[in-house]
Scaffold this active site. Structure first.
Site, short mmCIF file in Angstrom:
data_model
loop_
_atom_site.label_atom_id
_atom_site.label_comp_id
_atom_site.label_asym_id
_atom_site.label_seq_id
_atom_site.Cartn_x
_atom_site.Cartn_y
_atom_site.Cartn_z
CB ALA A 149 22.05 -24.00 -10.03
CG ASN A 181 16.06 -14.81 -12.23
OD1 ASN A 181 16.13 -14.79 -11.00
ND2 ASN A 181 17.12 -15.06 -13.02
N GLY A 231 15.47 -14.26 -6.13
CA GLY A 231 15.95 -14.00 -4.79
C GLY A 231 16.19 -15.24 -3.95
CG PHE A 232 19.54 -17.23 -3.49
CD1 PHE A 232 19.76 -17.48 -4.84
CD2 PHE A 232 20.63 -16.85 -2.71
CE1 PHE A 232 21.03 -17.37 -5.40
CE2 PHE A 232 21.92 -16.75 -3.26
CZ PHE A 232 22.10 -17.00 -4.60
CG ASN A 274 24.22 -23.13 -6.89
OD1 ASN A 274 24.01 -22.28 -6.05
ND2 ASN A 274 24.72 -22.85 -8.09
CB SER A 291 22.32 -14.55 -7.30
OG SER A 291 21.02 -13.97 -7.41
CG ASN A 324 17.92 -11.49 -8.76
OD1 ASN A 324 17.82 -10.37 -9.24
ND2 ASN A 324 17.94 -12.58 -9.49
CB THR A 325 21.20 -12.22 -2.65
OG1 THR A 325 20.28 -13.30 -2.87
CG2 THR A 325 21.51 -12.13 -1.16
CE LYS A 360 25.35 -19.97 -12.54
NZ LYS A 360 24.08 -20.75 -12.59
CG ASN A 392 24.24 -16.22 -11.93
OD1 ASN A 392 23.11 -16.18 -12.41
ND2 ASN A 392 24.47 -16.58 -10.68
CE1 TYR A 438 15.47 -21.69 -15.99
CE2 TYR A 438 17.02 -21.51 -14.21
CZ TYR A 438 15.74 -21.46 -14.67
OH TYR A 438 14.71 -21.18 -13.81
#
Length: 346
Positions: free
Chosen positions: A65, A114, A117-118, A145, A181, A183-184, A223, A252, A324
């Site tokens: 993803a 990266n 931030g979704f 996802n 993640s 980034n959130t 994940k 991740n 990825y």
């Protein structure tokens, strides 16, 4: 299609001269044009079949993803030979993500940072793209996802995941719950034992209702991050089977910078992926497999840049792998290299 694969090493210097997010968009657009001309394959690369969460994969190499957040290029990416693909992360409502720039290359480390931030167009646009694609109709296995919106308070996170699960359920071969993640804000707190147990309880109950309504049981995966300590990994290994979760994606991106200190862009905020995550993800996979036993499906992700790295993930206990960052550095030929490596000695 082989010419397209062979051209990537020649094109990479030009792509790397561009801002990374611009290069990403241009690459997907070029792949889409190649697909529209009928130059991509119609079936997965031939390899050894794999059973994953009750799903029959033509080969054990998947797309992670994040590369196609909105599902805009499902059929084109499916033409690269993957045995399965995962798209998203999608949130219930559209959101722009973090300010630019938010994607950085570290070529000397074969890595990316990266802090996207979704960023995505929301569930409605996402599902329209999924419905218009032909990948599943042609036998492809598609994972969707889901995540939470950045402005949803963490104590209300389950509401977003439940909304996402209900929306994507009819269109997914499996659904991944992204709680890792970096980034959130506060998202990774959902990996704590108590928080995770309550979220999984609600998702499990919702999945039971959806299975009865739709007449099919869609597998659920979670994940997780590579930065977990042993006690956290052990708790996850115990909680997932207890709540009927079928699989785990390990891992991740990492917040650690130990492997890239002093390199340009190493100080940027966000999640680090690529080569520096390879050993971290192997550690998590090995611990999960020892603690969870053979029943829990494990998808290995992180630092796969050639077929040997994919095979290492399987040797550590993974059932399948996802790519990825390796695609950025090696190009689409990496898919076939990994498929070939996993076809030997299993």
């Amino acid at each position: 299609m082989s010419a397209f694969f062979q051209a990537y090493p020649l094109l990479r210097p030009a792509l790397f001269a561009l801002e990374p997010e611009t290069a990403h968009t241009l690459t997907l657009s070029a792949l889409q044009r190649v697909h529209d001309l009928g130059l991509t394959r119609r079936t997965p690369a031939p390899g050894r079949p794999v059973e994953l969460m009750g799903l029959a994969l033509a080969n054990g190499v998947g797309l992670a993803a994040g590369l196609d957040k909105n599902g805009s290029h499902i059929d084109a990416l499916g033409g690269l030979g993957f045995g399965f693909m995962e798209i998203g992360t999608v949130t219930p409502r559209p959101q722009s993500g973090n300010p630019l720039p938010r994607l950085f290359r570290l070529p000397r480390a074969e890595a990316l940072i990266n802090r996207m931030g979704f960023n995505n167009e929301g569930l409605d646009a996402f599902l329209a793209n999924v419905r218009s694609s032909r990948y599943r109709a042609r036998g492809g296995i598609l994972g969707l996802n889901i995540g939470k919106n950045a402005d949803t308070p963490i104590e209300k996170a389950a509401d977003d995941y439940l909304a996402g699960l209900a929306a994507v359920y009819p269109h997914a071969d499996y659904v991944t719950i992204n709680i890792s993640s970096p980034n959130t804000k506060n998202l990774r707190s959902l990996q704590g034992a108590d928080e995770l147990s309550e979220l999984l309880r609600q998702l499990g109950e919702a999945r039971d209702d959806l299975a009865a309504r739709h007449g099919r049981r869609v597998p659920l995966a979670v994940k997780i991050a590579p930065d977990l300590d042993e006690s956290q990994i052990d708790a996850i290994a115990e909680l997932l089977p207890r709540h009927g979760i079928d699989g785990v994606i390990a891992t991740n991106t990492t917040l650690s910078r130990a492997a890239v200190q002093g390199l340009p862009n190493a100080g940027e905020a966000g999640g680090l992926s690529g080569t520096p995550v390879r050993e971290m993800s192997l550690r998590v996979i090995e611990r999960l497999r020892r603690r969870a036993g053979p029943a829990l499906a494990i998808i290995g992700v992180g630092g796969i840049l050639d077929g040997r790295h994919a095979a290492d993930k399987i040797a550590a206990g993974a059932d399948a792998v996802q790519l990825y960052t390796g695609l950025i550095y090696r190009g689409p030929a990496l898919v076939g290299d990994c498929v070939a490596a996993l076809s030997v000695g299993r």
